[in-house]
Design an enzyme around this catalytic site. Structure first.
Site, PDB file in Angstrom:
ATOM      1  N   ASP A  30     -12.467   0.579  -5.018  1.00  0.00           N
ATOM      2  CA  ASP A  30     -13.621   0.647  -4.125  1.00  0.00           C
ATOM      3  C   ASP A  30     -14.810   1.392  -4.724  1.00  0.00           C
ATOM      4  O   ASP A  30     -15.821   1.595  -4.048  1.00  0.00           O
ATOM      5  CB  ASP A  30     -13.235   1.254  -2.770  1.00  0.00           C
ATOM      6  CG  ASP A  30     -12.242   2.386  -2.864  1.00  0.00           C
ATOM      7  OD1 ASP A  30     -11.926   2.820  -3.988  1.00  0.00           O
ATOM      8  OD2 ASP A  30     -11.763   2.840  -1.812  1.00  0.00           O
ATOM      9  N   ASP A  51      -9.698   6.012  -7.330  1.00  0.00           N
ATOM     10  CA  ASP A  51     -10.252   5.508  -6.076  1.00  0.00           C
ATOM     11  C   ASP A  51     -11.571   6.228  -5.787  1.00  0.00           C
ATOM     12  O   ASP A  51     -11.750   7.391  -6.148  1.00  0.00           O
ATOM     13  CB  ASP A  51      -9.255   5.771  -4.943  1.00  0.00           C
ATOM     14  CG  ASP A  51      -9.606   5.053  -3.646  1.00  0.00           C
ATOM     15  OD1 ASP A  51      -8.974   4.036  -3.351  1.00  0.00           O
ATOM     16  OD2 ASP A  51     -10.504   5.538  -2.930  1.00  0.00           O
ATOM     17  N   HIS A  70     -12.643   7.368  -3.084  1.00  0.00           N
ATOM     18  CA  HIS A  70     -12.412   8.467  -2.142  1.00  0.00           C
ATOM     19  C   HIS A  70     -11.415   9.464  -2.734  1.00  0.00           C
ATOM     20  O   HIS A  70     -10.459   9.064  -3.398  1.00  0.00           O
ATOM     21  CB  HIS A  70     -11.863   7.939  -0.811  1.00  0.00           C
ATOM     22  CG  HIS A  70     -12.743   6.911  -0.170  1.00  0.00           C
ATOM     23  ND1 HIS A  70     -12.535   5.559  -0.326  1.00  0.00           N
ATOM     24  CD2 HIS A  70     -13.839   7.047   0.626  1.00  0.00           C
ATOM     25  CE1 HIS A  70     -13.463   4.893   0.348  1.00  0.00           C
ATOM     26  NE2 HIS A  70     -14.265   5.763   0.927  1.00  0.00           N
ATOM     27  N   HIS A  93      -4.230   9.088   0.931  1.00  0.00           N
ATOM     28  CA  HIS A  93      -4.807   9.974   1.957  1.00  0.00           C
ATOM     29  C   HIS A  93      -3.746  10.601   2.870  1.00  0.00           C
ATOM     30  O   HIS A  93      -4.073  11.490   3.668  1.00  0.00           O
ATOM     31  CB  HIS A  93      -5.811   9.217   2.836  1.00  0.00           C
ATOM     32  CG  HIS A  93      -7.064   8.832   2.127  1.00  0.00           C
ATOM     33  ND1 HIS A  93      -7.824   9.720   1.407  1.00  0.00           N
ATOM     34  CD2 HIS A  93      -7.700   7.636   2.034  1.00  0.00           C
ATOM     35  CE1 HIS A  93      -8.876   9.100   0.895  1.00  0.00           C
ATOM     36  NE2 HIS A  93      -8.819   7.826   1.257  1.00  0.00           N
TER      37      HIS A  93
END
Length: 307
Positions: A246, A162, A164, A125
């Protein structure tokens, strides 16, 4: 190359990155990763300190200086809504950088076919001048630039599974025509980026959003239909993975409903590319038991390919 063990890079420095009580990205995650590695044929290596020159391939010097200057003497400093610095955070982040670069070096030197960097804080990120989403430096993007600029590769690919979207990796490599960036992620979800029309300056970005609750079946279909053909066309000389776990059904931060076996299947298939030269780096995964099971599946699949 058969019979080679998976290289696993870690460091005691990662324990120095402290987050406030109740924060999802906590030290206990490393113990869960270790549980997942039990019984696997791996070769342990220490993450060396990262070189600032590698960070500067992706982040400007002013940003690096700003992160260093913000490190507190005690307690925490909050960089955004969920990203914190503690006294040991900079050293931990630089060991994560050193780990990904050492893993890339080792695989490209032929010391192993596969490597896993079990580091923290995560990285996907972190944008050029913005720390966010628990991340300080774009670890996997830095690893890709190491392969391209230091080793002279011409085609590298990153797959980010991931839950996200890897907005930071996309930002850091938006103009990098030598690197294919692929991200599968739940949408809508934090950070709100990752639409299919986000294609990169050279058409080298592939975003494949997935609906909440869609499960492993939908993931396998989109990888078979879109991701694997893109990798086949790209013909990467090295494949890097942003390994966030996740998307697991038990994870508290999202809802893609994957199982550990989905990570095993996906990892095994990704090892079909780049001649099997794969470097993976830990990103998310916040239910500890699910993280342990997913790491066991992910690294176990790489270990099986080396037999």
């Amino acid at each position: 190359m058969k019979g080679q063990r998976v290289l696993v890079f870690n460091s005691d420095a990662f324990a120095g990155h402290a987050t406030p009580p109740g924060h999802p990205e906590r030290l206990d995650r490393l113990a869960a990763v270790e549980r997942g590695l039990v019984g696997l044929a791996v070769e342990r290596r220490d993450c060396p300190p990262g070189d600032e020159a590698d960070v500067l391939r992706c982040h400007p010097g002013a940003y690096l200086a700003r992160v260093k200057a913000a490190v507190p003497r005690e307690g925490w400093v909050q960089l955004d809504g969920d990203t914190f610095l503690s006294p040991g955070s900079y050293q931990a982040a630089m060991r994560a950088v050193g780990g990904i670069c050492a893993a890339v070096d080792a695989v490209l030197r032929g010391e192993a076919m596969t490597a896993f960097v079990a580091g923290r804080p995560p990285g996907h990120h972190a944008e050029r001048e913005t720390a966010m989403g628990f991340c300080l430096f774009g670890t996997v993007a830095i690893g890709a630039k190491r392969a391209l600029d230091h080793h002279g590769l011409s085609r590298v690919a990153i797959v980010d599974f991931d839950v996200h979207h890897g907005n930071g990796t996309q930002d850091l490599l938006w103009d990098e025509g030598r690197c294919l960036f692929v991200s599968s992620h739940q949408m809508p979800l934090y950070p709100g980026t990752g639409r299919p029309e986000e294609r990169g300056a050279h058409g080298q970005v592939l975003n494949v959003p997935l609906r909440a609750g869609s499960g492993g079946k939908a993931m396998r279909e989109v990888y078979e239909g879109a991701v694997f053909p893109a990798l086949e066309r790209w013909k990467p000389e090295l494949l890097l993975i942003s390994a966030g776990f996740d998307a697991h059904a038990d994870d508290p931060l999202a809802g893609l409903e994957w199982q550990a076996e989905d990570y095993r299947w996906l990892t095994d298939r990704l090892c079909d590319f780049a001649g099997g030269r794969v470097v993976s780096s830990l990103e998310g995964g916040y239910d500890l038991d699910a993280l342990a099971a997913s790491v066991a599946a992910h690294v176990g699949a790489m270990e099986e390919r080396g037999r």
